[in-house]
Design a protein around this motif. Structure first.
Motif, PDB file in Angstrom:
ATOM      1  N   LEU A   1       7.750 -38.059  13.916  1.00  0.00           N
ATOM      2  CA  LEU A   1       6.792 -38.970  13.294  1.00  0.00           C
ATOM      3  C   LEU A   1       6.682 -38.724  11.792  1.00  0.00           C
ATOM      4  O   LEU A   1       6.384 -39.647  11.025  1.00  0.00           O
ATOM      5  CB  LEU A   1       5.420 -38.826  13.961  1.00  0.00           C
TER       6      LEU A   1
ATOM      7  N   LYS B   1      -2.330 -39.164  12.180  1.00  0.00           N
ATOM      8  CA  LYS B   1      -3.172 -38.389  13.092  1.00  0.00           C
ATOM      9  C   LYS B   1      -2.335 -37.770  14.208  1.00  0.00           C
ATOM     10  O   LYS B   1      -2.535 -36.615  14.590  1.00  0.00           O
ATOM     11  CB  LYS B   1      -4.271 -39.271  13.678  1.00  0.00           C
ATOM     12  N   ARG B   2      -1.381 -38.547  14.740  1.00  0.00           N
ATOM     13  CA  ARG B   2      -0.500 -38.029  15.793  1.00  0.00           C
ATOM     14  C   ARG B   2       0.344 -36.874  15.268  1.00  0.00           C
ATOM     15  O   ARG B   2       0.609 -35.901  15.994  1.00  0.00           O
ATOM     16  CB  ARG B   2       0.422 -39.144  16.303  1.00  0.00           C
TER      17      ARG B   2
ATOM     18  N   GLY C   1       7.827 -33.737  18.216  1.00  0.00           N
ATOM     19  CA  GLY C   1       6.980 -34.904  17.983  1.00  0.00           C
ATOM     20  C   GLY C   1       6.464 -34.951  16.558  1.00  0.00           C
ATOM     21  O   GLY C   1       6.438 -36.016  15.913  1.00  0.00           O
ATOM     22  N   TYR C   2       6.069 -33.791  16.051  1.00  0.00           N
ATOM     23  CA  TYR C   2       5.542 -33.688  14.687  1.00  0.00           C
ATOM     24  C   TYR C   2       6.585 -34.120  13.660  1.00  0.00           C
ATOM     25  O   TYR C   2       6.319 -34.959  12.783  1.00  0.00           O
ATOM     26  CB  TYR C   2       5.090 -32.238  14.465  1.00  0.00           C
TER      27      TYR C   2
ATOM     28  N   GLN D   1      -1.738 -33.884  15.422  1.00  0.00           N
ATOM     29  CA  GLN D   1      -1.977 -33.493  16.812  1.00  0.00           C
ATOM     30  C   GLN D   1      -0.756 -32.772  17.389  1.00  0.00           C
ATOM     31  O   GLN D   1      -0.891 -31.762  18.091  1.00  0.00           O
ATOM     32  CB  GLN D   1      -2.323 -34.726  17.652  1.00  0.00           C
ATOM     33  N   PHE D   2       0.441 -33.291  17.092  1.00  0.00           N
ATOM     34  CA  PHE D   2       1.664 -32.636  17.568  1.00  0.00           C
ATOM     35  C   PHE D   2       1.833 -31.265  16.911  1.00  0.00           C
ATOM     36  O   PHE D   2       2.241 -30.303  17.570  1.00  0.00           O
ATOM     37  CB  PHE D   2       2.888 -33.510  17.274  1.00  0.00           C
TER      38      PHE D   2
ATOM     39  N   VAL E   1      -7.358 -33.050  12.373  1.00  0.00           N
ATOM     40  CA  VAL E   1      -7.678 -33.853  13.551  1.00  0.00           C
ATOM     41  C   VAL E   1      -9.163 -33.838  13.870  1.00  0.00           C
ATOM     42  O   VAL E   1      -9.602 -34.459  14.833  1.00  0.00           O
ATOM     43  CB  VAL E   1      -6.872 -33.399  14.789  1.00  0.00           C
TER      44      VAL E   1
ATOM     45  N   LYS F   1      -2.810 -43.942  12.267  1.00  0.00           N
ATOM     46  CA  LYS F   1      -2.628 -43.417  13.621  1.00  0.00           C
ATOM     47  C   LYS F   1      -1.442 -42.451  13.674  1.00  0.00           C
ATOM     48  O   LYS F   1      -1.508 -41.413  14.335  1.00  0.00           O
ATOM     49  CB  LYS F   1      -2.408 -44.566  14.601  1.00  0.00           C
ATOM     50  N   ILE F   2      -0.366 -42.812  12.990  1.00  0.00           N
ATOM     51  CA  ILE F   2       0.815 -41.945  12.979  1.00  0.00           C
ATOM     52  C   ILE F   2       0.497 -40.613  12.317  1.00  0.00           C
ATOM     53  O   ILE F   2       0.882 -39.545  12.811  1.00  0.00           O
ATOM     54  CB  ILE F   2       1.994 -42.646  12.272  1.00  0.00           C
TER      55      ILE F   2
END
Length: 246
Positions: free
Chosen positions: A112, A136-137, A108-109, A140-141, A213, A133-134
């Motif tokens: 993105l 931040k994701r 995922g990291y 998070q990943f 995050v 948002k991307i």
């Protein structure tokens, strides 16, 4: 002078350095080390009031970070393959689950991260809110992947310790069997060292996405030092591999 030059150019250290830098991962770890040193040094200069000098190092940090995204294009497919291999791999269930979680987190990291790179170079324009948002994701990943990696390291370290203890408690009547046991113990010790090494890297690296995050609030000086240390540790692994010692 020609003799001195040839000794430098053809020195084994130079040859091994070129082997490391001929690989994508070798260049990435070198750039990462410089990036995080620049992050630390920019923070240090700014904290002492040297704004112009700090801006120079901050720019270096930002450009290296963007360049490293290019090196990682498509790398998420390696994690996808690792997930499929872990699904069918034998062994401890807990280790398999944490290995899958780690690879999914990194998948995922890195997926993105490719989108963020395309947006950063203006190849594909995202709305500022979407880009935020991307980003931040991505963190998070990355954070999730490292957490699973830490759990995997703990489980594997525990299993290897039990195997070592079991072998050490066994007695062998024949010398050939005893030699076989010693070889297994040696291999287990090497595996344990590798697990410890990766665990230390994960313990230091986890604070970077955790800060991004908002889970903790470490300054750029601390994060820069952590990133520099783990970059040098990873670069050392590549150095040993290039020298045939890993």
């Amino acid at each position: 002078m020609a003799s001195v030059a040839s000794q430098v150019v053809l020195h084994p250290v130079t040859t091994q350095s070129l082997k490391v830098l001929s690989t994508t991962i070798g260049r990435d770890k070198l750039y990462r080390g410089i990036q995080y040193f620049a992050r630390f040094f920019a923070w240090l200069l700014l904290s002492r009031g040297y704004k112009i000098q700090a801006a120079r190092w901050d720019a270096l940090k930002s450009h290296l970070a963007l360049g490293r995204k290019l090196l990682r294009l498509g790398k998420f497919m390696e994690n996808a393959q690792a997930v499929l291999k872990a699904l069918n791999a034998p062994g401890d269930t807990g280790e398999r689950i944490t290995a899958i979680g780690r690879q999914l987190g990194y998948f995922g990291y890195l997926s993105l991260d490719n989108i963020a790179w395309a947006n950063a170079i203006k190849f594909y324009n995202l709305a500022p809110s979407t880009a935020q948002k991307i980003n931040k994701r991505i963190m998070q990943f990355w954070f999730t992947g490292i957490l699973f990696s830490l759990a995997h390291g703990l489980l594997k370290a525990g299993r290897l310790a039990n195997e070592v203890k079991k072998l050490q408690n066994q007695t062998w009547a024949e010398k050939s069997l005893e030699a076989e046991r010693d070889l297994k113990l040696q291999n287990l010790q090497v595996a344990r060292e590798a697990v410890r090494y990766q665990f230390i890297m994960d313990v230091l690296d986890v604070w970077i996405p955790a800060t991004n995050v908002g889970l903790v609030n470490l300054n750029d000086g601390v994060l820069g030092i952590f990133g520099l240390i783990t970059s040098l540790m990873a670069l050392r692994q590549q150095w040993l591999a290039a020298g045939g010692k890993n």
